[in-house]
Design a protein around this motif. Structure first.
Motif, PDB file in Angstrom:
ATOM      1  N   PHE A 200      45.078  27.666  52.302  1.00  0.00           N
ATOM      2  CA  PHE A 200      43.757  28.127  51.854  1.00  0.00           C
ATOM      3  C   PHE A 200      43.666  29.657  51.942  1.00  0.00           C
ATOM      4  CE2 PHE A 200      43.003  23.783  53.447  1.00  0.00           C
ATOM      5  CZ  PHE A 200      42.464  23.212  52.296  1.00  0.00           C
ATOM      6  N   ILE A 201      44.317  30.233  52.966  1.00  0.00           N
ATOM      7  CA  ILE A 201      44.363  31.690  53.101  1.00  0.00           C
ATOM      8  C   ILE A 201      45.294  32.282  52.048  1.00  0.00           C
ATOM      9  CG2 ILE A 201      44.987  33.592  54.652  1.00  0.00           C
ATOM     10  CD1 ILE A 201      42.602  32.096  55.673  1.00  0.00           C
ATOM     11  N   SER A 202      46.431  31.634  51.844  1.00  0.00           N
ATOM     12  CA  SER A 202      47.449  32.157  50.927  1.00  0.00           C
ATOM     13  C   SER A 202      46.936  32.281  49.496  1.00  0.00           C
ATOM     14  CB  SER A 202      48.689  31.252  50.954  1.00  0.00           C
ATOM     15  OG  SER A 202      49.240  31.190  52.254  1.00  0.00           O
ATOM     16  N   VAL A 203      46.045  31.369  49.087  1.00  0.00           N
ATOM     17  CA  VAL A 203      45.528  31.410  47.721  1.00  0.00           C
ATOM     18  C   VAL A 203      44.789  32.710  47.435  1.00  0.00           C
ATOM     19  CG1 VAL A 203      43.811  30.411  46.170  1.00  0.00           C
ATOM     20  CG2 VAL A 203      45.414  28.922  47.347  1.00  0.00           C
ATOM     21  N   PHE A 204      43.970  33.146  48.400  1.00  0.00           N
ATOM     22  CA  PHE A 204      43.158  34.320  48.077  1.00  0.00           C
ATOM     23  C   PHE A 204      43.654  35.633  48.678  1.00  0.00           C
ATOM     24  CE2 PHE A 204      40.824  32.586  51.788  1.00  0.00           C
ATOM     25  CZ  PHE A 204      40.702  33.730  52.582  1.00  0.00           C
ATOM     26  N   ILE A 205      44.785  35.628  49.435  1.00  0.00           N
ATOM     27  CA  ILE A 205      45.331  36.892  49.932  1.00  0.00           C
ATOM     28  C   ILE A 205      45.694  37.844  48.785  1.00  0.00           C
ATOM     29  CG2 ILE A 205      47.392  37.920  51.000  1.00  0.00           C
ATOM     30  CD1 ILE A 205      45.351  37.210  53.049  1.00  0.00           C
ATOM     31  N   PRO A 206      46.311  37.375  47.678  1.00  0.00           N
ATOM     32  CA  PRO A 206      46.577  38.298  46.569  1.00  0.00           C
ATOM     33  C   PRO A 206      45.302  38.932  46.013  1.00  0.00           C
ATOM     34  CG  PRO A 206      47.901  36.322  46.328  1.00  0.00           C
ATOM     35  CD  PRO A 206      46.931  36.052  47.441  1.00  0.00           C
ATOM     36  N   ILE A 207      44.240  38.139  45.922  1.00  0.00           N
ATOM     37  CA  ILE A 207      42.965  38.679  45.437  1.00  0.00           C
ATOM     38  C   ILE A 207      42.434  39.711  46.428  1.00  0.00           C
ATOM     39  CG2 ILE A 207      40.594  38.092  44.788  1.00  0.00           C
ATOM     40  CD1 ILE A 207      41.651  35.250  44.146  1.00  0.00           C
ATOM     41  N   TRP A 208      42.511  39.374  47.707  1.00  0.00           N
ATOM     42  CA  TRP A 208      42.055  40.260  48.776  1.00  0.00           C
ATOM     43  C   TRP A 208      42.768  41.610  48.681  1.00  0.00           C
ATOM     44  CZ3 TRP A 208      39.559  37.790  53.382  1.00  0.00           C
ATOM     45  CH2 TRP A 208      39.145  38.711  54.339  1.00  0.00           C
ATOM     46  N   LEU A 209      44.086  41.568  48.473  1.00  0.00           N
ATOM     47  CA  LEU A 209      44.880  42.797  48.403  1.00  0.00           C
ATOM     48  C   LEU A 209      44.430  43.685  47.256  1.00  0.00           C
ATOM     49  CD1 LEU A 209      48.543  41.461  48.921  1.00  0.00           C
ATOM     50  CD2 LEU A 209      47.120  42.672  50.575  1.00  0.00           C
ATOM     51  N   VAL A 210      44.249  43.086  46.091  1.00  0.00           N
ATOM     52  CA  VAL A 210      43.908  43.878  44.906  1.00  0.00           C
ATOM     53  C   VAL A 210      42.491  44.433  45.005  1.00  0.00           C
ATOM     54  CG1 VAL A 210      43.731  43.883  42.393  1.00  0.00           C
ATOM     55  CG2 VAL A 210      45.549  42.586  43.505  1.00  0.00           C
ATOM     56  N   VAL A 211      41.559  43.641  45.537  1.00  0.00           N
ATOM     57  CA  VAL A 211      40.193  44.149  45.747  1.00  0.00           C
ATOM     58  C   VAL A 211      40.226  45.350  46.681  1.00  0.00           C
ATOM     59  CG1 VAL A 211      37.945  43.645  46.770  1.00  0.00           C
ATOM     60  CG2 VAL A 211      39.029  41.958  45.283  1.00  0.00           C
ATOM     61  N   LEU A 212      41.028  45.269  47.719  1.00  0.00           N
ATOM     62  CA  LEU A 212      41.126  46.349  48.696  1.00  0.00           C
ATOM     63  C   LEU A 212      41.645  47.637  48.062  1.00  0.00           C
ATOM     64  CD1 LEU A 212      41.104  47.461  51.593  1.00  0.00           C
ATOM     65  CD2 LEU A 212      43.351  46.405  51.927  1.00  0.00           C
ATOM     66  N   MET A 213      42.637  47.523  47.203  1.00  0.00           N
ATOM     67  CA  MET A 213      43.255  48.732  46.651  1.00  0.00           C
ATOM     68  C   MET A 213      42.574  49.233  45.382  1.00  0.00           C
ATOM     69  SD  MET A 213      46.862  47.184  45.117  1.00  0.00           S
ATOM     70  CE  MET A 213      47.446  48.736  44.470  1.00  0.00           C
ATOM     71  N   ALA A 214      41.900  48.341  44.626  1.00  0.00           N
ATOM     72  CA  ALA A 214      41.395  48.764  43.322  1.00  0.00           C
ATOM     73  C   ALA A 214      39.933  48.428  43.059  1.00  0.00           C
ATOM     74  CB  ALA A 214      42.256  48.140  42.215  1.00  0.00           C
ATOM     75  N   GLY A 215      39.313  47.611  43.927  1.00  0.00           N
ATOM     76  CA  GLY A 215      37.923  47.228  43.680  1.00  0.00           C
ATOM     77  C   GLY A 215      37.823  45.946  42.885  1.00  0.00           C
ATOM     78  N   TRP A 216      36.607  45.364  42.875  1.00  0.00           N
ATOM     79  CA  TRP A 216      36.419  44.051  42.269  1.00  0.00           C
ATOM     80  C   TRP A 216      36.601  44.070  40.755  1.00  0.00           C
ATOM     81  CZ3 TRP A 216      36.789  39.281  43.563  1.00  0.00           C
ATOM     82  CH2 TRP A 216      36.262  38.282  42.744  1.00  0.00           C
ATOM     83  N   LYS A 217      36.078  45.094  40.092  1.00  0.00           N
ATOM     84  CA  LYS A 217      36.178  45.153  38.632  1.00  0.00           C
ATOM     85  C   LYS A 217      37.633  45.190  38.187  1.00  0.00           C
ATOM     86  CE  LYS A 217      34.635  47.810  34.604  1.00  0.00           C
ATOM     87  NZ  LYS A 217      33.891  49.011  34.127  1.00  0.00           N
ATOM     88  N   ALA A 218      38.425  46.022  38.852  1.00  0.00           N
ATOM     89  CA  ALA A 218      39.848  46.112  38.500  1.00  0.00           C
ATOM     90  C   ALA A 218      40.585  44.830  38.864  1.00  0.00           C
ATOM     91  CB  ALA A 218      40.482  47.309  39.213  1.00  0.00           C
ATOM     92  N   THR A 219      40.098  44.130  39.875  1.00  0.00           N
ATOM     93  CA  THR A 219      40.726  42.865  40.271  1.00  0.00           C
ATOM     94  C   THR A 219      40.527  41.800  39.200  1.00  0.00           C
ATOM     95  OG1 THR A 219      40.364  43.364  42.610  1.00  0.00           O
ATOM     96  CG2 THR A 219      40.788  41.063  42.042  1.00  0.00           C
ATOM     97  N   MET A 220      39.338  41.773  38.612  1.00  0.00           N
ATOM     98  CA  MET A 220      39.053  40.780  37.566  1.00  0.00           C
ATOM     99  C   MET A 220      40.021  40.923  36.402  1.00  0.00           C
ATOM    100  SD  MET A 220      36.784  38.792  38.689  1.00  0.00           S
ATOM    101  CE  MET A 220      36.485  37.886  37.175  1.00  0.00           C
ATOM    102  N   GLU A 221      40.497  42.129  36.139  1.00  0.00           N
ATOM    103  CA  GLU A 221      41.439  42.348  35.036  1.00  0.00           C
ATOM    104  C   GLU A 221      42.775  41.644  35.291  1.00  0.00           C
ATOM    105  OE1 GLU A 221      41.953  46.497  34.424  1.00  0.00           O
ATOM    106  OE2 GLU A 221      39.897  46.852  33.750  1.00  0.00           O
ATOM    107  N   VAL A 222      43.139  41.489  36.578  1.00  0.00           N
ATOM    108  CA  VAL A 222      44.426  40.861  36.890  1.00  0.00           C
ATOM    109  C   VAL A 222      44.247  39.544  37.651  1.00  0.00           C
ATOM    110  CG1 VAL A 222      45.760  43.005  36.860  1.00  0.00           C
ATOM    111  CG2 VAL A 222      44.636  42.286  38.975  1.00  0.00           C
ATOM    112  N   MET A 223      43.048  38.977  37.566  1.00  0.00           N
ATOM    113  CA  MET A 223      42.781  37.727  38.277  1.00  0.00           C
ATOM    114  C   MET A 223      43.766  36.609  37.908  1.00  0.00           C
ATOM    115  SD  MET A 223      41.061  36.279  40.633  1.00  0.00           S
ATOM    116  CE  MET A 223      39.601  37.299  40.894  1.00  0.00           C
ATOM    117  N   PRO A 224      44.141  36.459  36.636  1.00  0.00           N
ATOM    118  CA  PRO A 224      45.125  35.406  36.317  1.00  0.00           C
ATOM    119  C   PRO A 224      46.432  35.577  37.094  1.00  0.00           C
ATOM    120  CG  PRO A 224      44.060  36.175  34.315  1.00  0.00           C
ATOM    121  CD  PRO A 224      43.636  37.105  35.407  1.00  0.00           C
TER     122      PRO A 224
END
Length: 544
Positions: A200-224
């Protein structure tokens, strides 16, 4: 002379736990608030632990000194041995100019920093954790990200946070195996339970990383891409931990994530290429003018990391490990071995604590990396003179971590042998029906103190099992939570911080990195605690 641990030296468990926490408060204060260099924080906390052990816990001065020396020795070997050999291999690729080829070849897969972080910090880092562990993934992957052009603080922080997902199964499953040994619980059941928490943690760690480095808007661009990386990892982590065992989840999960993400990126690209604001130049032009390389050039450039991968896998195979361990030298530490006695409730019956310093010079992961460095030097055309010159530069680069890492291990050993760690554990164990939530925090504390999920399981595994039975919870759950919660403490362990700063050229900035990761560590520990609490009382069907 023998000495028996006293877990409530001040006559009150809360006060005793508060006293035991003094070294932790010191290191938190110096790193998070004063932003002190790691070696200053480490030495200060070590001194504080020594004084508390002697003055409050009444540990004999000589015993406390020897415990500290043993911890310092382990900090030098095998921990520092892993760090210096890992960074040495990276430095060789830089000095020979081959890392430019590596960097450009990664850019042909993706020139986007968000996706590079997923490939290297999350997926490749998890592979290294599964194969070797003990600092190797952060040292290698953080160094690679800096070489690619990442901001050093983000490179170090992202690799530390990404290392959350694989730690419980690191080093070919050794944390889970140790948990089974110290508790008597079937190792497969602990593996299954951890495999029903960490995915359950592993699924969203990649999302967590990208939000941390680029913000939510930029994360949505690479959500897939985030979902491809996280879901592929989590699915294999669950399947392998529940149906194969604790040895292979990291290896299989990371390979699945790397393969799935690489294939996905062949047919999918983000709408725009993201770089750090500080990076200059036209991103699209840079990507379009990447030089092309022959297959031979690519293989030569990647050879050190290919050899490294082969060596750590080879060293992790049980028959090979058993053979290499025949060369291990064990020294029973005089003045400490069987001198300190643990008592209930930490152990079932009074038990003398062994103190054997094992010099596994041949089977150590650092030795595998050093042999990889020799083979790499041959392939890269590095002369003996250049080989020793680069090694000398690497050692000079790591002189401050050579102080920080051993001092932190010295602190951990004093706290363990004096009973201070056990006082803190008993305090958390006294939370009654809320214990499943705090079971994860006990693991978090153990990894923070020791830098190792394996050591945390050895330290608190039996306490978790005993306390669970007292409060009417299945001990399989709390022992598993010790590992799952422990992974969230890895990113702020002073030992991990020292490795990360050494790999990214941030030596002296340990406080900045600690502040970067501490909020994420606490947040993830809360999530694991809530998950464990729900599995204890609402989702008990998930317990094997």
């Amino acid at each position: 002379m023998t000495w028996t641990q006293e877990y409530i030296p001040l006559g009150n468990l809360a006060l005793s736990a508060l006293a035991a926490a003094i070294p932790i408060v010191v290191i938190f204060y110096l790193l998070a608030i004063r932003r002190a260099p790691g070696q200053v924080a480490g030495i200060s906390a070590l001194v504080a632990a020594f004084l508390v052990a002697v003055l409050i816990y009444k540990m004999p001065v000589s015993t406390a000194l020897i415990a500290a020396i043993m911890g310092i020795a382990y900090g030098v070997f095998p921990i520092f041995w892993i760090v210096i050999t890992a960074i040495f291999i990276y430095n060789m690729t830089v000095e020979t100019g081959k890392f430019d080829i590596i960097k450009n070849s990664i850019a042909t897969i993706t020139d986007d920093r968000r996706l590079q972080a997923l490939l290297i910090a999350f997926a490749f880092g998890a592979f290294l954790e599964g194969a070797a562990g003990f600092g190797t993934p952060v040292a290698i992957s953080a160094g690679m990200l800096v070489g690619l052009g990442f901001n050093p603080l983000y490179a170090a922080g992202l690799c530390l946070i990404a290392n959350t997902a694989p730690v419980a199964f690191g080093g070919i499953g050794i944390p889970i195996i140790v948990a089974g040994q110290v508790t008597g619980i079937d190792t497969m059941k602990i593996s299954q339970m951890v495999g029903r928490q960490l995915p359950f943690i592993s699924v969203f760690i990649p999302i967590w990383l990208v939000v941390l480095m680029a913000g939510w808007k930029a994360t949505m661009e690479v959500m897939p891409a985030c979902l491809v990386a996280g879901v592929s990892f989590a699915v294999l982590q669950y399947l392998s931990s529940n149906f194969i065992g604790p040895e292979l989840p990291d290896i299989l999960s990371s390979l699945a994530s790397i393969l799935a993400l690489t294939v996905f990126l062949k047919s999918w690209k983000p709408a725009s290429i993201w770089r750090f604001p500080s990076e200059q130049g036209n991103k699209e032009k840079a990507a379009a003018t990447l030089p092309s390389y022959t297959s031979g050039e690519l293989i030569t450039a990647w050879a050190p990391f290919i050899i490294l991968t082969i060596m750590v896998i080879l060293w992790g195979l049980k028959p090979v490990t058993n053979l290499l361990n025949t060369a291990t030298i064990s020294v029973y530490v005089p003045g400490l071995h069987n001198v300190v006695t643990q008592v209930a409730p930490i152990v079932k019956t009074p038990t003398a604590m062994a103190a054997a310093y094992k010099i596994n010079w041949l089977s150590a992961a650092g030795t595998a990396l050093f042999i990889a460095s020799i083979l790499s030097a041959v392939i890269l055309g590095v002369s003996p003179g250049q080989f020793f010159s680069i090694f000398g530069k690497t050692f000079k680069q790591l002189t401050k971590p050579l102080i920080t890492i051993p001092s932190v291990l010295g602190l951990a050993y004093i706290m363990n042998y004096s009973g201070m760690s056990s006082s803190l554990g008993l305090f958390l164990a006294g939370t009654g029906t809320f214990f499943p939530f705090f079971a994860a925090w006990l693991g978090w504390l153990g990894v923070f103190l020791t830098g190792s999920d394996t050591s945390a399981n050895a330290l608190f595994g039996n306490l978790q099992a005993v306390t669970a039975q007292q409060v009417g919870v299945d001990p399989i759950l709390t022992v598993a939570a010790n590992s799952s919660g422990g992974v969230t403490g890895k990113m702020i362990s002073p030992q991990s911080i020292a490795v990360a700063t050494a790999a990214t050229g941030l030596v002296g900035k340990e406080g900045d990195l600690f502040s970067f990761t501490v909020i994420h560590s606490i947040a993830l520990a809360v999530i694991v605690g809530i998950m464990t609490y729900l599995q204890a009382y609402v989702l008990a069907w998930m317990i094997p």
